[in-house]
Write a protein that holds these residues in place. Structure first.
Motif, PDB file in Angstrom:
ATOM      1  N   PRO A 100     -85.280   9.782 -43.140  1.00  0.00           N
ATOM      2  CA  PRO A 100     -85.137   8.505 -42.429  1.00  0.00           C
ATOM      3  C   PRO A 100     -86.474   7.982 -41.904  1.00  0.00           C
ATOM      4  O   PRO A 100     -87.380   8.760 -41.568  1.00  0.00           O
ATOM      5  CB  PRO A 100     -84.192   8.852 -41.273  1.00  0.00           C
ATOM      6  CG  PRO A 100     -83.467  10.078 -41.728  1.00  0.00           C
ATOM      7  CD  PRO A 100     -84.439  10.845 -42.565  1.00  0.00           C
ATOM      8  N   THR A 101     -86.575   6.665 -41.833  1.00  0.00           N
ATOM      9  CA  THR A 101     -87.758   6.023 -41.277  1.00  0.00           C
ATOM     10  C   THR A 101     -87.876   6.362 -39.790  1.00  0.00           C
ATOM     11  O   THR A 101     -86.867   6.413 -39.099  1.00  0.00           O
ATOM     12  CB  THR A 101     -87.659   4.492 -41.443  1.00  0.00           C
ATOM     13  OG1 THR A 101     -87.207   4.188 -42.757  1.00  0.00           O
ATOM     14  CG2 THR A 101     -88.993   3.829 -41.199  1.00  0.00           C
ATOM     15  N   PRO A 102     -89.087   6.601 -39.274  1.00  0.00           N
ATOM     16  CA  PRO A 102     -89.255   6.906 -37.848  1.00  0.00           C
ATOM     17  C   PRO A 102     -88.614   5.847 -36.961  1.00  0.00           C
ATOM     18  O   PRO A 102     -88.692   4.646 -37.245  1.00  0.00           O
ATOM     19  CB  PRO A 102     -90.775   6.930 -37.670  1.00  0.00           C
ATOM     20  CG  PRO A 102     -91.300   7.332 -39.013  1.00  0.00           C
ATOM     21  CD  PRO A 102     -90.374   6.680 -40.007  1.00  0.00           C
ATOM     22  N   GLU A 103     -87.985   6.286 -35.872  1.00  0.00           N
ATOM     23  CA  GLU A 103     -87.256   5.374 -34.992  1.00  0.00           C
ATOM     24  C   GLU A 103     -88.164   4.351 -34.317  1.00  0.00           C
ATOM     25  O   GLU A 103     -87.724   3.259 -33.964  1.00  0.00           O
ATOM     26  CB  GLU A 103     -86.494   6.173 -33.926  1.00  0.00           C
ATOM     27  CG  GLU A 103     -85.322   6.968 -34.477  1.00  0.00           C
ATOM     28  CD  GLU A 103     -84.488   7.589 -33.373  1.00  0.00           C
ATOM     29  OE1 GLU A 103     -84.778   7.328 -32.188  1.00  0.00           O
ATOM     30  OE2 GLU A 103     -83.562   8.340 -33.702  1.00  0.00           O
ATOM     31  N   ASP A 104     -89.442   4.707 -34.105  1.00  0.00           N
ATOM     32  CA  ASP A 104     -90.340   3.783 -33.410  1.00  0.00           C
ATOM     33  C   ASP A 104     -90.945   2.738 -34.353  1.00  0.00           C
ATOM     34  O   ASP A 104     -91.699   1.873 -33.909  1.00  0.00           O
ATOM     35  CB  ASP A 104     -91.456   4.554 -32.700  1.00  0.00           C
ATOM     36  CG  ASP A 104     -92.321   5.358 -33.667  1.00  0.00           C
ATOM     37  OD1 ASP A 104     -91.833   5.709 -34.762  1.00  0.00           O
ATOM     38  OD2 ASP A 104     -93.487   5.637 -33.326  1.00  0.00           O
ATOM     39  N   TYR A 105     -90.598   2.785 -35.638  1.00  0.00           N
ATOM     40  CA  TYR A 105     -91.081   1.775 -36.572  1.00  0.00           C
ATOM     41  C   TYR A 105     -90.282   0.481 -36.378  1.00  0.00           C
ATOM     42  O   TYR A 105     -89.098   0.522 -36.013  1.00  0.00           O
ATOM     43  CB  TYR A 105     -90.937   2.262 -38.017  1.00  0.00           C
ATOM     44  CG  TYR A 105     -92.112   3.075 -38.513  1.00  0.00           C
ATOM     45  CD1 TYR A 105     -92.809   3.925 -37.650  1.00  0.00           C
ATOM     46  CD2 TYR A 105     -92.535   3.000 -39.833  1.00  0.00           C
ATOM     47  CE1 TYR A 105     -93.880   4.666 -38.096  1.00  0.00           C
ATOM     48  CE2 TYR A 105     -93.620   3.746 -40.286  1.00  0.00           C
ATOM     49  CZ  TYR A 105     -94.281   4.576 -39.413  1.00  0.00           C
ATOM     50  OH  TYR A 105     -95.346   5.310 -39.857  1.00  0.00           O
TER      51      TYR A 105
END
Length: 273
Positions: A70-75
């Motif tokens: 998954p893409t980092p949450e802060d992106y």
């Protein structure tokens, strides 16, 4: 003995192809003609097939991200191309993919072996630093993408040979600064046409956007600030599309889009629903 697989290209598809081959116990070798991963998404001024500097994805990170990483949450919901590249690098590092990639290697030919009818094998010829190499593979995965070759139908524009200005495909566009104070015509109302027109509008003297059919302009952000694809591309919404008559769905969608701005007022309303 594990089957050998030649993966052509180390872009968004090539990386996942490599990872899937490893998951299946295969022996992949990826051939990438540039010096880095990322393919089209790696911004380069002097490389033909790459995006322009300002590109931000029009698919949310939740929908674009790989299911196994998954893409980092802060992106941000919609990533700038530099963030997309950072994500690809994290993916490649996490699954240790770089060791399987031959960089700055061009694919010269792929031919069936003489005994292909019994072995199903392929003869692959590549070139690295001017030296040609031949190898036999059990399978080929072509991951070169579908934006490699530009389509520039100049024959559709009578008198174009008399035009003294510069004619270019959107693939060649990198920065708006080189067109400062110039008058520009952008032909086509697709994603690239709208995006580049907006990019140019901040620096050029005038931008004219030409469209043959018009288009329904859809915003990336939907209700309550959520990404459009997260809100609308769901199993529930898909079920509704199979239950509610199409003309009603079209009317609802067009009313929503026209509430943001009336397409007819801007000469953009297409004949298609």
């Amino acid at each position: 003995m594990a089957k050998s697989v030649a993966v052509i290209g180390a872009g968004a598809s090539g990386l996942t192809a490599l990872k899937c081959c490893l998951d299946e116990g295969l022996q992949p070798t990826c051939f990438e003609r540039s010096e880095d991963i990322g393919g089209l998404w790696r911004f380069q001024v002097n490389w033909k097939a790459s995006i322009y500097k300002s590109v931000t994805i029009n698919t949310s990170k939740e929908m674009m991200g790989y299911s196994d990483f998954p893409t980092p949450e802060d992106y941000p919901n919609y990533m700038h191309n530099s963030k997309v590249m950072d994500y690809f690098r994290m993916y490649a590092k996490h699954f240790d993919l770089l060791q399987y990639i031959c960089f700055q290697t061009s694919m010269l030919s792929i031919r069936k072996c003489s005994d292909f009818s019994t072995t199903g094998q392929w003869d692959v010829v590549t070139e690295t630093d001017g030296k040609q190499n031949s190898a036999i593979f059990d399978a080929i995965l072509v991951c070169t993408g579908h934006h490699i070759d530009p389509y520039l139908p100049l024959e559709c524009f009578p008198g174009v040979e008399k035009f003294k200005g510069k004619i270019m495909h959107s693939r060649e566009y990198k920065y708006p600064e080189e067109f400062r104070d110039k008058r520009m015509v952008v032909v086509g109302l697709g994603n690239s046409g709208i995006d580049i027109s907006l990019d140019l509008s901040h620096t050029t003297k005038q931008v004219l956007l030409s469209t043959r059919t018009g288009a329904w302009v859809v915003n990336r952000v939907s209700v309550n600030g959520f990404p459009l694809d997260v809100v609308h591309f769901t199993r529930f919404k898909n079920m509704l599309r199979h239950i509610i008559p199409l003309y009603l769905m079209n009317r609802w969608g067009e009313n929503k889009l026209n509430a943001r701005f009336n397409h007819e007022n801007y000469g953009l309303k297409p004949q298609f629903r």
